[in-house]
Write a protein that holds these residues in place. Structure first.
Motif, PDB file in Angstrom:
ATOM      1  N   VAL A 101      11.759 -13.748 -24.952  1.00 53.22           N
ATOM      2  CA  VAL A 101      12.336 -12.409 -24.790  1.00 53.22           C
ATOM      3  C   VAL A 101      13.862 -12.472 -24.917  1.00 53.22           C
ATOM      4  O   VAL A 101      14.481 -11.652 -25.597  1.00 53.22           O
ATOM      5  CB  VAL A 101      11.941 -11.807 -23.423  1.00 53.22           C
ATOM      6  N   THR A 102      14.459 -13.462 -24.269  1.00 52.08           N
ATOM      7  CA  THR A 102      15.910 -13.627 -24.336  1.00 52.08           C
ATOM      8  C   THR A 102      16.336 -13.973 -25.761  1.00 52.08           C
ATOM      9  O   THR A 102      17.302 -13.407 -26.288  1.00 52.08           O
ATOM     10  CB  THR A 102      16.365 -14.729 -23.354  1.00 52.08           C
ATOM     11  N   LEU A 103      15.588 -14.862 -26.396  1.00 53.72           N
ATOM     12  CA  LEU A 103      15.882 -15.244 -27.785  1.00 53.72           C
ATOM     13  C   LEU A 103      15.825 -14.043 -28.720  1.00 53.72           C
ATOM     14  O   LEU A 103      16.620 -13.934 -29.663  1.00 53.72           O
ATOM     15  CB  LEU A 103      14.891 -16.317 -28.235  1.00 53.72           C
ATOM     16  N   ALA A 104      14.909 -13.119 -28.460  1.00 60.64           N
ATOM     17  CA  ALA A 104      14.706 -11.966 -29.345  1.00 60.64           C
ATOM     18  C   ALA A 104      15.916 -11.036 -29.398  1.00 60.64           C
ATOM     19  O   ALA A 104      16.001 -10.185 -30.277  1.00 60.64           O
ATOM     20  CB  ALA A 104      13.467 -11.179 -28.913  1.00 60.64           C
ATOM     21  N   GLU A 105      16.862 -11.210 -28.491  1.00 58.40           N
ATOM     22  CA  GLU A 105      18.062 -10.361 -28.498  1.00 58.40           C
ATOM     23  C   GLU A 105      19.235 -11.037 -29.198  1.00 58.40           C
ATOM     24  O   GLU A 105      20.379 -10.588 -29.084  1.00 58.40           O
ATOM     25  CB  GLU A 105      18.439  -9.982 -27.064  1.00 58.40           C
ATOM     26  N   TRP A 134       8.181  -9.702 -30.015  1.00 60.58           N
ATOM     27  CA  TRP A 134       9.259  -8.936 -29.382  1.00 60.58           C
ATOM     28  C   TRP A 134      10.173  -8.346 -30.446  1.00 60.58           C
ATOM     29  O   TRP A 134      10.627  -7.200 -30.319  1.00 60.58           O
ATOM     30  CB  TRP A 134      10.058  -9.820 -28.419  1.00 60.58           C
ATOM     31  N   LEU A 135      10.469  -9.116 -31.485  1.00 59.66           N
ATOM     32  CA  LEU A 135      11.348  -8.635 -32.560  1.00 59.66           C
ATOM     33  C   LEU A 135      10.721  -7.459 -33.304  1.00 59.66           C
ATOM     34  O   LEU A 135      11.355  -6.426 -33.508  1.00 59.66           O
ATOM     35  CB  LEU A 135      11.640  -9.770 -33.550  1.00 59.66           C
ATOM     36  N   LEU A 136       9.483  -7.643 -33.736  1.00 60.80           N
ATOM     37  CA  LEU A 136       8.800  -6.607 -34.524  1.00 60.80           C
ATOM     38  C   LEU A 136       8.616  -5.326 -33.734  1.00 60.80           C
ATOM     39  O   LEU A 136       8.622  -4.226 -34.295  1.00 60.80           O
ATOM     40  CB  LEU A 136       7.441  -7.124 -34.999  1.00 60.80           C
ATOM     41  N   GLY A 137       8.454  -5.473 -32.431  1.00 59.18           N
ATOM     42  CA  GLY A 137       8.237  -4.313 -31.586  1.00 59.18           C
ATOM     43  C   GLY A 137       9.502  -3.570 -31.211  1.00 59.18           C
ATOM     44  O   GLY A 137       9.435  -2.537 -30.542  1.00 59.18           O
TER      45      GLY A 137
END
Length: 235
Positions: A101-105, A134-137
């Motif tokens: 989740v943190t990486l996705a930002e 998380w990215l795609l969403g």
């Protein structure tokens, strides 16, 4: 707030029922058993604080590690930092719901996720696939390379049934997320999920269970949820 005061507040919020639930999902001591929603008042005091996040994550306490993800500053983290965090993520609630989740930002999300997917290590692979979810969403469709995602769908189709347990869950979720959140490959994701069919998980437990991306995609179609994007990755 400093490390000691945050740890004291987390401990005060711990509940035995939550602790037992986390332990049953793969957490181990030390942990307090804090419901994630109960952490919001502490966040109001700490705000985003990367140095404190690093201290909390290094404790090895599950609740502190989870809270570290809430207060982390992803843009201040390097690839080496994420490698260190995934090394410390000892079960899926950390790998998939804190680290990924943190990486996705971050701007390096896809390149790091690609390495983890190719690593052959269960929780790294799980975190990599989860990061794409998380990215795609949350990000616009134009931010992705459709041919690359198509290749990843093919990868899922060819390997999911032989993948490690937690990786199966994340791959299954990837098919679902492409179908529901990435319009350009909706049809391919649906066909991939059909071809994959039910995926058996929990073989070491009796009875095992089946997860089925296509069935969940169909529910999303029926509810008119195709094209869903969330405003924020982290709560």
């Amino acid at each position: 707030m400093d490390l000691e005061s945050v740890m004291q507040e987390l401990e005060a919020l711990g509940k035995e029922r939550m602790k037992k639930m986390y332990l049953s999902n793969g957490a181990h001591e030390p942990l307090f058993g804090v419901a994630t929603g109960e952490m919001k008042p502490i966040f109001k005091k700490t705000k985003i604080n990367q140095p404190l996040a690093e201290q909390l994550y290094a404790t090895g306490n599950y609740d502190a590690m989870y809270f570290a993800g809430i207060i982390a500053d992803p843009k201040a983290m390097t690839e080496a930092d994420f490698e260190r965090w995934i090394d410390g993520a000892y079960f899926y609630m950390l790998s998939d719901f804190v680290v990924s989740v943190t990486l996705a930002e971050t701007a390096i999300a896809q390149q790091v996720a690609d390495k983890w997917i190719a690593s052959g290590e269960e929780l790294r692979m799980s975190a990599g696939w989860s990061c794409y979810c998380w990215l795609l969403g949350s990000r616009k469709d134009v931010e992705f390379d459709a041919s690359k995602l198509a290749d990843l769908l093919e990868w899922v189709k060819n390997t999911i049934h032989d993948a490690p347990e937690r990786t199966k869950y994340a791959m299954n979720n990837f098919m679902y997320t492409v179908a529901t959140s990435y319009i350009p490959l909706h049809d391919q994701a649906v066909e991939t999920a059909k071809a994959v069919g039910p995926v058996e998980v929990g073989k070491d437990k009796k009875p095992s269970k089946l997860i089925h991306a296509f069935a969940n995609i169909q529910k999303a179609i029926d509810k008119g949820q195709i094209g869903f994007k969330r405003k924020h990755v982290r709560c």
